[in-house]
Write a protein that holds these residues in place. Structure first.
Motif, PDB file in Angstrom:
ATOM      1  N   ILE A  81       0.862  -1.176   0.000  1.00  0.00           N
ATOM      2  CA  ILE A  81       0.000   0.000   0.000  1.00  0.00           C
ATOM      3  C   ILE A  81       0.897   1.223   0.000  1.00  0.00           C
ATOM      4  CG2 ILE A  81      -1.695   1.346   1.313  1.00  0.00           C
ATOM      5  CD1 ILE A  81      -2.935  -1.267   2.217  1.00  0.00           C
ATOM      6  N   THR A  82       0.791   2.018  -1.031  1.00  0.00           N
ATOM      7  CA  THR A  82       1.644   3.196  -1.276  1.00  0.00           C
ATOM      8  C   THR A  82       3.124   2.867  -1.075  1.00  0.00           C
ATOM      9  OG1 THR A  82       1.447   4.085   0.995  1.00  0.00           O
ATOM     10  CG2 THR A  82      -0.208   4.781  -0.630  1.00  0.00           C
ATOM     11  N   GLY A  83       3.543   1.706  -1.532  1.00  0.00           N
ATOM     12  CA  GLY A  83       4.948   1.323  -1.471  1.00  0.00           C
ATOM     13  C   GLY A  83       5.350   0.561  -0.234  1.00  0.00           C
ATOM     14  N   PRO A  90       4.073  -2.905   8.374  1.00  0.00           N
ATOM     15  CA  PRO A  90       2.651  -2.686   8.653  1.00  0.00           C
ATOM     16  C   PRO A  90       2.316  -1.280   9.127  1.00  0.00           C
ATOM     17  CG  PRO A  90       3.666  -4.040  10.363  1.00  0.00           C
ATOM     18  CD  PRO A  90       4.666  -3.925   9.270  1.00  0.00           C
ATOM     19  N   ASP A  91       3.213  -0.641   9.861  1.00  0.00           N
ATOM     20  CA  ASP A  91       2.913   0.701  10.380  1.00  0.00           C
ATOM     21  C   ASP A  91       2.724   1.699   9.245  1.00  0.00           C
ATOM     22  OD1 ASP A  91       3.060  -0.285  12.929  1.00  0.00           O
ATOM     23  OD2 ASP A  91       5.080   0.455  13.337  1.00  0.00           O
ATOM     24  N   GLY A  92       3.624   1.681   8.275  1.00  0.00           N
ATOM     25  CA  GLY A  92       3.512   2.593   7.143  1.00  0.00           C
ATOM     26  C   GLY A  92       2.272   2.322   6.321  1.00  0.00           C
ATOM     27  N   MET A  97      -3.657   4.008   4.841  1.00  0.00           N
ATOM     28  CA  MET A  97      -4.972   3.545   4.393  1.00  0.00           C
ATOM     29  C   MET A  97      -6.071   3.859   5.393  1.00  0.00           C
ATOM     30  SD  MET A  97      -4.923  -0.589   4.906  1.00  0.00           S
ATOM     31  CE  MET A  97      -4.613  -1.339   6.509  1.00  0.00           C
ATOM     32  N   GLY A  98      -7.277   4.007   4.823  1.00  0.00           N
ATOM     33  CA  GLY A  98      -8.501   4.041   5.605  1.00  0.00           C
ATOM     34  C   GLY A  98      -9.316   2.841   5.187  1.00  0.00           C
ATOM     35  N   LEU A  99      -9.925   2.145   6.148  1.00  0.00           N
ATOM     36  CA  LEU A  99     -10.543   0.855   5.850  1.00  0.00           C
ATOM     37  C   LEU A  99     -11.964   0.771   6.398  1.00  0.00           C
ATOM     38  CD1 LEU A  99     -10.270  -2.106   4.843  1.00  0.00           C
ATOM     39  CD2 LEU A  99      -9.306  -2.667   7.094  1.00  0.00           C
ATOM     40  N   LEU A 100     -12.870   0.393   5.530  1.00  0.00           N
ATOM     41  CA  LEU A 100     -14.227   0.015   5.930  1.00  0.00           C
ATOM     42  C   LEU A 100     -14.402  -1.430   5.500  1.00  0.00           C
ATOM     43  CD1 LEU A 100     -17.534   2.002   5.213  1.00  0.00           C
ATOM     44  CD2 LEU A 100     -17.411  -0.473   5.437  1.00  0.00           C
ATOM     45  N   ALA A 101     -14.262  -2.338   6.465  1.00  0.00           N
ATOM     46  CA  ALA A 101     -14.322  -3.775   6.163  1.00  0.00           C
ATOM     47  C   ALA A 101     -15.622  -4.356   6.695  1.00  0.00           C
ATOM     48  CB  ALA A 101     -13.121  -4.495   6.773  1.00  0.00           C
ATOM     49  N   ASN A 171      -7.678  11.364   6.864  1.00  0.00           N
ATOM     50  CA  ASN A 171      -7.369  11.747   5.481  1.00  0.00           C
ATOM     51  C   ASN A 171      -6.339  10.793   4.870  1.00  0.00           C
ATOM     52  OD1 ASN A 171      -7.407  13.199   3.086  1.00  0.00           O
ATOM     53  ND2 ASN A 171      -5.856  14.659   3.767  1.00  0.00           N
ATOM     54  N   PRO A 172      -6.725   9.524   4.666  1.00  0.00           N
ATOM     55  CA  PRO A 172      -5.772   8.523   4.166  1.00  0.00           C
ATOM     56  C   PRO A 172      -5.411   8.767   2.707  1.00  0.00           C
ATOM     57  CG  PRO A 172      -7.974   7.616   4.168  1.00  0.00           C
ATOM     58  CD  PRO A 172      -8.082   8.964   4.823  1.00  0.00           C
ATOM     59  N   GLN A 173      -4.342   8.122   2.264  1.00  0.00           N
ATOM     60  CA  GLN A 173      -3.976   8.158   0.853  1.00  0.00           C
ATOM     61  C   GLN A 173      -4.797   7.168   0.041  1.00  0.00           C
ATOM     62  OE1 GLN A 173       0.438   7.980   2.254  1.00  0.00           O
ATOM     63  NE2 GLN A 173       0.507   8.516   0.094  1.00  0.00           N
ATOM     64  N   VAL A 174      -5.119   6.030   0.657  1.00  0.00           N
ATOM     65  CA  VAL A 174      -5.884   4.977  -0.011  1.00  0.00           C
ATOM     66  C   VAL A 174      -7.070   4.607   0.871  1.00  0.00           C
ATOM     67  CG1 VAL A 174      -5.830   2.674  -1.030  1.00  0.00           C
ATOM     68  CG2 VAL A 174      -3.762   4.080  -1.045  1.00  0.00           C
ATOM     69  N   LEU A 175      -8.257   4.671   0.293  1.00  0.00           N
ATOM     70  CA  LEU A 175      -9.486   4.352   1.008  1.00  0.00           C
ATOM     71  C   LEU A 175     -10.017   3.031   0.471  1.00  0.00           C
ATOM     72  CD1 LEU A 175     -11.527   5.490   3.095  1.00  0.00           C
ATOM     73  CD2 LEU A 175     -12.696   6.604   1.192  1.00  0.00           C
ATOM     74  N   ILE A 176     -10.128   2.024   1.346  1.00  0.00           N
ATOM     75  CA  ILE A 176     -10.517   0.677   0.937  1.00  0.00           C
ATOM     76  C   ILE A 176     -11.859   0.353   1.577  1.00  0.00           C
ATOM     77  CG2 ILE A 176      -9.835  -1.755   0.916  1.00  0.00           C
ATOM     78  CD1 ILE A 176      -6.907  -0.662   1.336  1.00  0.00           C
ATOM     79  N   LEU A 177     -12.863   0.112   0.736  1.00  0.00           N
ATOM     80  CA  LEU A 177     -14.242  -0.002   1.197  1.00  0.00           C
ATOM     81  C   LEU A 177     -14.866  -1.303   0.702  1.00  0.00           C
ATOM     82  CD1 LEU A 177     -15.329   3.615   0.147  1.00  0.00           C
ATOM     83  CD2 LEU A 177     -14.369   2.911   2.351  1.00  0.00           C
ATOM     84  N   ASP A 178     -15.408  -2.081   1.618  1.00  0.00           N
ATOM     85  CA  ASP A 178     -16.104  -3.312   1.266  1.00  0.00           C
ATOM     86  C   ASP A 178     -17.609  -3.055   1.365  1.00  0.00           C
ATOM     87  OD1 ASP A 178     -16.757  -5.886   0.653  1.00  0.00           O
ATOM     88  OD2 ASP A 178     -15.858  -6.805   2.427  1.00  0.00           O
TER      89      ASP A 178
END
Length: 274
Positions: A81-83, A90-92, A97-101, A171-178
């Motif tokens: 995730i973003t490299g 895992p910390d980076g 990321m922002g996660l809605l699982a 304000n994440p760089q990558v938003l992951i939504l299920d």
């Protein structure tokens, strides 16, 4: 239609450097005993895209995203995730990321505002900034009047919206939504889509899994169709559709959807009723 005919002409994305992508997976697999749920998936999700992950029930979408976000350890393979390597750094990855699982436990004895304050503190944000963002998110998502209400008393749609706010607070760089719009009313659904479009236009990346083809076709610029644990096709939506609807392409690739002649003929008939 034979399998080669179904897939002929549909683009398959070739792997790039995974560290340059918003989210990338390489040879990602998950098996439970003799059952393989995800089978050596390779996928690149470019920065700034709104990327849809679609597939039939049980195709492996949620399992793939759970491995890509560090919720489930893969049998083999890696994710970035973003490299940041999700399992080695895992910390980076989690900061980015922002996660809605779907199906994760919710701190539902907190109020909506308390949950956002808690998550904001975990993210290392200043209290004043967390409060400001929380008020804005609650208002934008139609939850302003429910801010002091415990989440356990929220409806399913309200719970989905507060979990989206939780994913956005830092304000994440990558938003992951299920399934982000599941149980959400049409008015709120339109507002959420507007928020996601603005997020991507500002430079963020959205990755969403959904069963609603109309949502993916209208919102996403890229799509991957997963079936039986593999990526059947991936790329820009227009390249995948080739003038057809995304639903038609989905049915062609996945197959099925036709009722056999005579099947369920007893439904609606007066004969054979108890």
């Amino acid at each position: 239609m034979t399998e080669p005919e179904k897939l002929q002409g549909l683009p398959q994305s070739s792997p790039n450097d995974p560290t340059t992508q918003a989210l990338a997976v390489r040879n990602l697999s998950k098996s439970y005993g003799n059952s393989t749920v995800v089978n050596t998936i390779n996928l690149d999700i470019p920065k700034g895209s709104i990327y849809g992950i679609v597939g039939p029930n049980g195709a492996g979408k949620t399992t793939m995203l759970s491995m890509a976000t560090g919720l489930i350890r893969p049998t083999q393979g890696s994710a970035w995730i973003t490299g940041y390597n999700v399992w080695e750094e895992p910390d980076g990855a989690k900061r980015a990321m922002g996660l809605l699982a779907d199906g994760l436990p919710v701190f539902d004895r907190l109020s909506g505002m308390e949950l956002l304050a808690y998550v904001g503190a975990l993210r290392g944000l200043e209290e004043k900034l967390v409060h400001q963002r929380s008020v804005e998110l609650m208002d934008a998502l139609g939850l302003a009047e429910a801010g002091t209400k415990k989440i356990v008393d929220y409806s399913a749609g309200m719970t989905k919206k507060i979990l989206l706010a939780q994913a956005l607070i830092h304000n994440p760089q990558v938003l992951i939504l299920d399934e982000p719009l599941e149980a959400v009313d049409p008015v709120s659904g339109r507002l959420i889509q507007h928020i996601l479009k603005n997020f991507a236009q500002a430079g963020g990346t959205v990755v969403l899994s959904s069963h609603v083809m109309e949502l993916v076709e209208g919102l996403c610029d890229h799509v991957a169709i997963i079936n039986k644990g593999i990526v059947e096709v991936s790329g820009h939506v227009d390249e995948i559709r080739k003038g057809k609807s995304l639903t038609d392409i989905f049915v062609e690739i996945v197959g099925g959807g036709a009722l056999q002649e005579g099947s369920l003929s007893w439904l609606g008939s007066s004969e054979g009723r108890a």
